[in-house]
Design a protein around this motif. Sequence first.
Motif, PDB file in Angstrom:
ATOM      1  N   PHE A  69       0.832  -1.202   0.000  1.00  0.00           N
ATOM      2  CA  PHE A  69       0.000   0.000   0.000  1.00  0.00           C
ATOM      3  C   PHE A  69       0.866   1.252   0.000  1.00  0.00           C
ATOM      4  N   SER A  70       1.948   1.233   0.779  1.00  0.00           N
ATOM      5  CA  SER A  70       2.741   2.466   0.785  1.00  0.00           C
ATOM      6  C   SER A  70       3.511   2.595  -0.531  1.00  0.00           C
ATOM      7  N   GLY A  71       3.855   1.479  -1.180  1.00  0.00           N
ATOM      8  CA  GLY A  71       4.462   1.571  -2.509  1.00  0.00           C
ATOM      9  C   GLY A  71       3.498   2.205  -3.500  1.00  0.00           C
ATOM     10  N   GLU A  72       2.224   1.809  -3.380  1.00  0.00           N
ATOM     11  CA  GLU A  72       1.198   2.358  -4.271  1.00  0.00           C
ATOM     12  C   GLU A  72       0.997   3.855  -4.015  1.00  0.00           C
ATOM     13  N   LEU A  73       0.982   4.236  -2.717  1.00  0.00           N
ATOM     14  CA  LEU A  73       0.830   5.660  -2.372  1.00  0.00           C
ATOM     15  C   LEU A  73       1.965   6.470  -2.994  1.00  0.00           C
ATOM     16  N   LEU A  74       3.184   5.917  -2.903  1.00  0.00           N
ATOM     17  CA  LEU A  74       4.334   6.664  -3.430  1.00  0.00           C
ATOM     18  C   LEU A  74       4.268   6.743  -4.951  1.00  0.00           C
ATOM     19  N   GLN A  75       3.803   5.686  -5.577  1.00  0.00           N
ATOM     20  CA  GLN A  75       3.717   5.713  -7.036  1.00  0.00           C
ATOM     21  C   GLN A  75       2.731   6.804  -7.468  1.00  0.00           C
ATOM     22  N   ASN A  76       1.609   6.906  -6.748  1.00  0.00           N
ATOM     23  CA  ASN A  76       0.661   7.957  -7.076  1.00  0.00           C
ATOM     24  C   ASN A  76       1.214   9.334  -6.765  1.00  0.00           C
ATOM     25  N   ALA A  77       2.025   9.399  -5.689  1.00  0.00           N
ATOM     26  CA  ALA A  77       2.642  10.680  -5.348  1.00  0.00           C
ATOM     27  C   ALA A  77       3.576  11.122  -6.474  1.00  0.00           C
ATOM     28  N   GLU A  78       4.241  10.144  -7.083  1.00  0.00           N
ATOM     29  CA  GLU A  78       5.157  10.492  -8.186  1.00  0.00           C
ATOM     30  C   GLU A  78       4.382  11.134  -9.336  1.00  0.00           C
ATOM     31  N   GLU A  79       3.200  10.581  -9.643  1.00  0.00           N
ATOM     32  CA  GLU A  79       2.392  11.171 -10.717  1.00  0.00           C
ATOM     33  C   GLU A  79       2.009  12.609 -10.358  1.00  0.00           C
ATOM     34  N   LEU A  80       1.658  12.820  -9.076  1.00  0.00           N
ATOM     35  CA  LEU A  80       1.288  14.164  -8.650  1.00  0.00           C
ATOM     36  C   LEU A  80       2.464  15.121  -8.761  1.00  0.00           C
ATOM     37  N   ILE A  81       3.662  14.625  -8.414  1.00  0.00           N
ATOM     38  CA  ILE A  81       4.847  15.493  -8.504  1.00  0.00           C
ATOM     39  C   ILE A  81       5.101  15.855  -9.959  1.00  0.00           C
ATOM     40  N   ARG A  82       4.901  14.887 -10.838  1.00  0.00           N
ATOM     41  CA  ARG A  82       5.100  15.163 -12.264  1.00  0.00           C
ATOM     42  C   ARG A  82       4.077  16.189 -12.749  1.00  0.00           C
ATOM     43  N   MET A  83       2.880  16.182 -12.124  1.00  0.00           N
ATOM     44  CA  MET A  83       1.869  17.172 -12.495  1.00  0.00           C
ATOM     45  C   MET A  83       2.245  18.556 -11.982  1.00  0.00           C
ATOM     46  N   GLY A  84       3.160  18.593 -11.005  1.00  0.00           N
ATOM     47  CA  GLY A  84       3.616  19.884 -10.510  1.00  0.00           C
ATOM     48  C   GLY A  84       3.233  20.194  -9.081  1.00  0.00           C
ATOM     49  N   LEU A  85       2.676  19.219  -8.360  1.00  0.00           N
ATOM     50  CA  LEU A  85       2.392  19.484  -6.945  1.00  0.00           C
ATOM     51  C   LEU A  85       3.677  19.414  -6.126  1.00  0.00           C
ATOM     52  N   HIS A  86       3.693  20.163  -5.051  1.00  0.00           N
ATOM     53  CA  HIS A  86       4.864  20.115  -4.183  1.00  0.00           C
ATOM     54  C   HIS A  86       4.677  18.981  -3.175  1.00  0.00           C
ATOM     55  N   PRO A  87       5.785  18.254  -2.827  1.00  0.00           N
ATOM     56  CA  PRO A  87       5.629  17.135  -1.883  1.00  0.00           C
ATOM     57  C   PRO A  87       4.898  17.522  -0.601  1.00  0.00           C
ATOM     58  N   SER A  88       5.077  18.758  -0.102  1.00  0.00           N
ATOM     59  CA  SER A  88       4.430  19.086   1.175  1.00  0.00           C
ATOM     60  C   SER A  88       2.910  19.146   1.016  1.00  0.00           C
ATOM     61  N   GLU A  89       2.443  19.548  -0.183  1.00  0.00           N
ATOM     62  CA  GLU A  89       0.995  19.541  -0.411  1.00  0.00           C
ATOM     63  C   GLU A  89       0.464  18.103  -0.443  1.00  0.00           C
TER      64      GLU A  89
END
Length: 545
Positions: A106-126
């Motif tokens: 589950f945490s691997g999946e969360l991080l994978q989705n976080a990577e997509e968000l970072i690529r979209m331009g969100l900041h990790p703190s958001e």
Amino acid sequence: MGFQMQPYGIQSMLKEGHKHLSGLDEAVIKNIDACKQLSAITRTSLGPNGMNKMVINHLDKLFVTNDAATIVNELEVQHPAARILVLASKAQQEEIGDGANLTISFSGELLQNAEELIRMGLHPSEIISGYTKAINKTIEILEELVEKGSENMDVRDKNQVISRMKAAVASKQFGQEDILCSLVADACIQVCPKNPANFNVDNVRVAKLLGGGLHNSTVVRGLVLKSDAMGSIKRVEKAKVAVFAGGVDTSATETKGTVLIHTAEQLENYSKTEEAKVEELIKAVADSGAKIIVSGAAVGEMALHFCERYKLMVLKISSKFELRRFCRTTGAVAMLKLCQPNPDDLGHVDSISVEEIGGVRVTVVKNEEGGNTVSTVVLRGSTDSILDDLERAVDDGVNTYKAMCRDSRIVPGAAATEIELARRVKEFSYKETGLDQFAIAKFAESFEMVPRTLAENAGLNEMEIISSLYAGHASGNSKVGIDLEEGVCKDVSTLNVWDLYITKFFALKYAADAACTVLRVDQIIMAKPAGGPKRGDQPAGMDED
């Protein structure tokens, strides 16, 4: 002398040989990548149809298992970010004993989705703030999904125990969970104390004996020791036991002395006195009423001879822990040296017998009446790796029993809970404003990993399964899960697949914490590794450890 470039910036500050990775691309994405690799390894062994992994550790020991905790323990993960996930799964394994795989995947999946968000331009703190809101919401929803009336349970009722334990055991040994669950439930109920919250996992032992099959396995009230009795007496019933931790032998004197012997008679008398001394000691033990001597160290030849003469059974238990458990089973007190025991120090057993199971001699210590404190599950199987895997399944079952003694609430299993969480968290994300809502939506999507993986491992079409699950839940039945055997979606209360609330609670919490910890890192600074010879070039004759 060539022209040397002066180091500048961070280079000039740290010793040479260090590594410094910073920024989104170098640090964050690399960390996420390592965690994705780790969760890709464990993900295929999630659930009952999970595939086995063959892991060979640095000592050439082979593990064939689908137990995520064992896999990541033996993999010696080097990468610091992936290590965080391993630590989260270890915490889960120690806290509950099951659900380590869910934590990592589950945490691997969360991080994978976080990577997509970072690529979209969100900041990790958001992303982190979104994930934190989402996990708090998840825990609220999880409370609502708890099955009514499951919080008060009788931990001595075998059927209730089995229904809660089945999911944990089935994920390790699918198809054999019915046999295993009834064994584990029997063993746990036997040793359950008056106050179930004090249940001690160590009181359920596992003895692995080659040969036979799983259906030959039994539960013994008492201990099963993998050793033979020393003397010729192999069976004693209703007897007192004396336990000597230091061994049964003539001990050398405390002070050193030299004995001058002039004639042959003196020599003869000298050895006779030794015999008389040993006989006196053994006679003292026999007079105290003990029929069985248990020794924690070597038993001397002469002492054994006199034990035979006084019809005493002699057992040798070399492991200190086994000796402690033996004392717990019999209620004996281990004495340090050979002397006449007090009546209070003696233990009692109903029967001790040496039996032959599958060509291996084992000593079975039964104690039915007394405060029965240890029970043993005797597992039979054809190969060592099968036995190891069965043992892990039993361990998981026992840990689940301990968890349900603390908190017996249950939630629907077979991915019903996860889909419901995904649906409700997704709805929650529409109500949020700001950039958090993207992170919350991705968090909700991550829950789909569980049904997707379960369907994938069972060879079903994952898209169909997930859409029909969503359809079932949208129509208001929050207990629709996957029936893996038939490959369709059904109400799990008819399948009787339940997961413990506490397992899910900690697994999701640890996974979200681990994912946020990894996302918070923006620079990796590694010092030059300390010197010294590498592991590869050791001097000849050295051991691997």
